[in-house]
Design a protein around this motif. Sequence first.
Motif, PDB file in Angstrom:
ATOM      1  N   MET A 110       0.817  -1.193   0.000  1.00 31.31           N
ATOM      2  CA  MET A 110       0.000   0.000   0.000  1.00 31.31           C
ATOM      3  C   MET A 110       0.864   1.262   0.000  1.00 31.31           C
ATOM      4  SD  MET A 110      -2.794   1.562  -0.115  1.00 31.31           S
ATOM      5  CE  MET A 110      -4.142   0.474   0.136  1.00 31.31           C
ATOM      6  N   ASP A 111       1.994   1.210   0.692  1.00 34.81           N
ATOM      7  CA  ASP A 111       2.812   2.417   0.840  1.00 34.81           C
ATOM      8  C   ASP A 111       3.308   2.962  -0.496  1.00 34.81           C
ATOM      9  OD1 ASP A 111       3.080   2.522   3.932  1.00 34.81           O
ATOM     10  OD2 ASP A 111       3.508   0.448   3.374  1.00 34.81           O
ATOM     11  N   ASN A 112       3.706   2.058  -1.402  1.00 31.16           N
ATOM     12  CA  ASN A 112       4.178   2.510  -2.711  1.00 31.16           C
ATOM     13  C   ASN A 112       3.073   3.211  -3.484  1.00 31.16           C
ATOM     14  OD1 ASN A 112       6.681   1.412  -2.237  1.00 31.16           O
ATOM     15  ND2 ASN A 112       6.203  -0.503  -3.231  1.00 31.16           N
ATOM     16  N   PHE A 113       1.850   2.721  -3.368  1.00 28.70           N
ATOM     17  CA  PHE A 113       0.734   3.343  -4.057  1.00 28.70           C
ATOM     18  C   PHE A 113       0.423   4.705  -3.442  1.00 28.70           C
ATOM     19  CE2 PHE A 113      -1.330   0.112  -6.741  1.00 28.70           C
ATOM     20  CZ  PHE A 113      -0.452  -0.910  -6.525  1.00 28.70           C
ATOM     21  N   MET A 114       0.292   4.714  -2.137  1.00 27.23           N
ATOM     22  CA  MET A 114      -0.063   5.953  -1.443  1.00 27.23           C
ATOM     23  C   MET A 114       0.976   7.043  -1.705  1.00 27.23           C
ATOM     24  SD  MET A 114      -2.949   5.547   0.144  1.00 27.23           S
ATOM     25  CE  MET A 114      -2.968   6.769   1.432  1.00 27.23           C
ATOM     26  N   GLY A 115       2.246   6.669  -1.608  1.00 28.95           N
ATOM     27  CA  GLY A 115       3.306   7.657  -1.809  1.00 28.95           C
ATOM     28  C   GLY A 115       3.242   8.295  -3.176  1.00 28.95           C
ATOM     29  N   GLN A 116       3.069   7.458  -4.192  1.00 26.82           N
ATOM     30  CA  GLN A 116       3.020   7.983  -5.555  1.00 26.82           C
ATOM     31  C   GLN A 116       1.817   8.911  -5.758  1.00 26.82           C
ATOM     32  OE1 GLN A 116       2.660   6.446 -10.136  1.00 26.82           O
ATOM     33  NE2 GLN A 116       3.368   4.938  -8.674  1.00 26.82           N
ATOM     34  N   LEU A 117       0.689   8.560  -5.188  1.00 24.50           N
ATOM     35  CA  LEU A 117      -0.510   9.383  -5.350  1.00 24.50           C
ATOM     36  C   LEU A 117      -0.453  10.640  -4.480  1.00 24.50           C
ATOM     37  CD1 LEU A 117      -3.089   6.474  -5.469  1.00 24.50           C
ATOM     38  CD2 LEU A 117      -2.280   7.849  -7.396  1.00 24.50           C
ATOM     39  N   LEU A 118      -0.040  10.492  -3.236  1.00 23.53           N
ATOM     40  CA  LEU A 118       0.038  11.658  -2.345  1.00 23.53           C
ATOM     41  C   LEU A 118       1.073  12.674  -2.817  1.00 23.53           C
ATOM     42  CD1 LEU A 118      -0.282   9.985   1.171  1.00 23.53           C
ATOM     43  CD2 LEU A 118      -1.954  11.461   0.016  1.00 23.53           C
ATOM     44  N   SER A 119       2.142  12.198  -3.451  1.00 22.91           N
ATOM     45  CA  SER A 119       3.179  13.125  -3.918  1.00 22.91           C
ATOM     46  C   SER A 119       2.636  14.069  -4.984  1.00 22.91           C
ATOM     47  CB  SER A 119       4.390  12.360  -4.460  1.00 22.91           C
ATOM     48  OG  SER A 119       4.064  11.705  -5.672  1.00 22.91           O
ATOM     49  N   GLN A 120       1.539  13.703  -5.617  1.00 27.25           N
ATOM     50  CA  GLN A 120       0.936  14.555  -6.649  1.00 27.25           C
ATOM     51  C   GLN A 120      -0.152  15.470  -6.101  1.00 27.25           C
ATOM     52  OE1 GLN A 120       0.073  12.607 -10.484  1.00 27.25           O
ATOM     53  NE2 GLN A 120       0.894  10.745  -9.539  1.00 27.25           N
ATOM     54  N   LYS A 121      -0.531  15.249  -4.872  1.00 25.12           N
ATOM     55  CA  LYS A 121      -1.664  15.985  -4.290  1.00 25.12           C
ATOM     56  C   LYS A 121      -1.489  17.491  -4.418  1.00 25.12           C
ATOM     57  CE  LYS A 121      -3.851  16.851   0.089  1.00 25.12           C
ATOM     58  NZ  LYS A 121      -3.631  16.748   1.503  1.00 25.12           N
ATOM     59  N   ASP A 122      -0.374  18.014  -3.953  1.00 22.78           N
ATOM     60  CA  ASP A 122      -0.164  19.454  -3.977  1.00 22.78           C
ATOM     61  C   ASP A 122       0.220  19.969  -5.361  1.00 22.78           C
ATOM     62  OD1 ASP A 122      -0.801  19.673  -1.287  1.00 22.78           O
ATOM     63  OD2 ASP A 122       1.260  19.341  -0.655  1.00 22.78           O
ATOM     64  N   SER A 123       0.913  19.137  -6.143  1.00 21.04           N
ATOM     65  CA  SER A 123       1.325  19.584  -7.466  1.00 21.04           C
ATOM     66  C   SER A 123       0.156  19.629  -8.442  1.00 21.04           C
ATOM     67  CB  SER A 123       2.439  18.682  -8.019  1.00 21.04           C
ATOM     68  OG  SER A 123       1.948  17.381  -8.236  1.00 21.04           O
TER      69      SER A 123
END
Length: 113
Positions: free
Chosen positions: A1-14
């Motif tokens: 789950m962490d790999n998925f969450m990280g990739q998606l959350l990293s785009q949240k602000d951008s």
Amino acid sequence: MDNFMGQLLSQKDSLRGSTTGTFIAPFNQGVRTSFSAVHDHAEVAVKVVRERERHFFATYQLVSALPITIAECVASIGGVLGKRFEIKRVPFEQAADMFVKITYGVDQGDEMN
């Protein structure tokens, strides 16, 4: 789950002002899989190490969420973030190179010290 969450959350602000992002996947998005979190595994490992004798000769079954497709997982996380993510499938080798760069800050061909 962490790999998925990280990739998606990293785009949240951008993605401010945009409602779509891209999820890079090295595998078929229609395959069902179960997810677990590294944090949960770490908590269990710490407990077993601290309580030592209590866990000697014990076995534990790992559990996770019910199987869902990658597309369903990405859509669910996107729903919470208020974003829609396109899933872009890339060759496994390219995804491995990206993972190494994210994890170690170097390309896979570079020397890791």
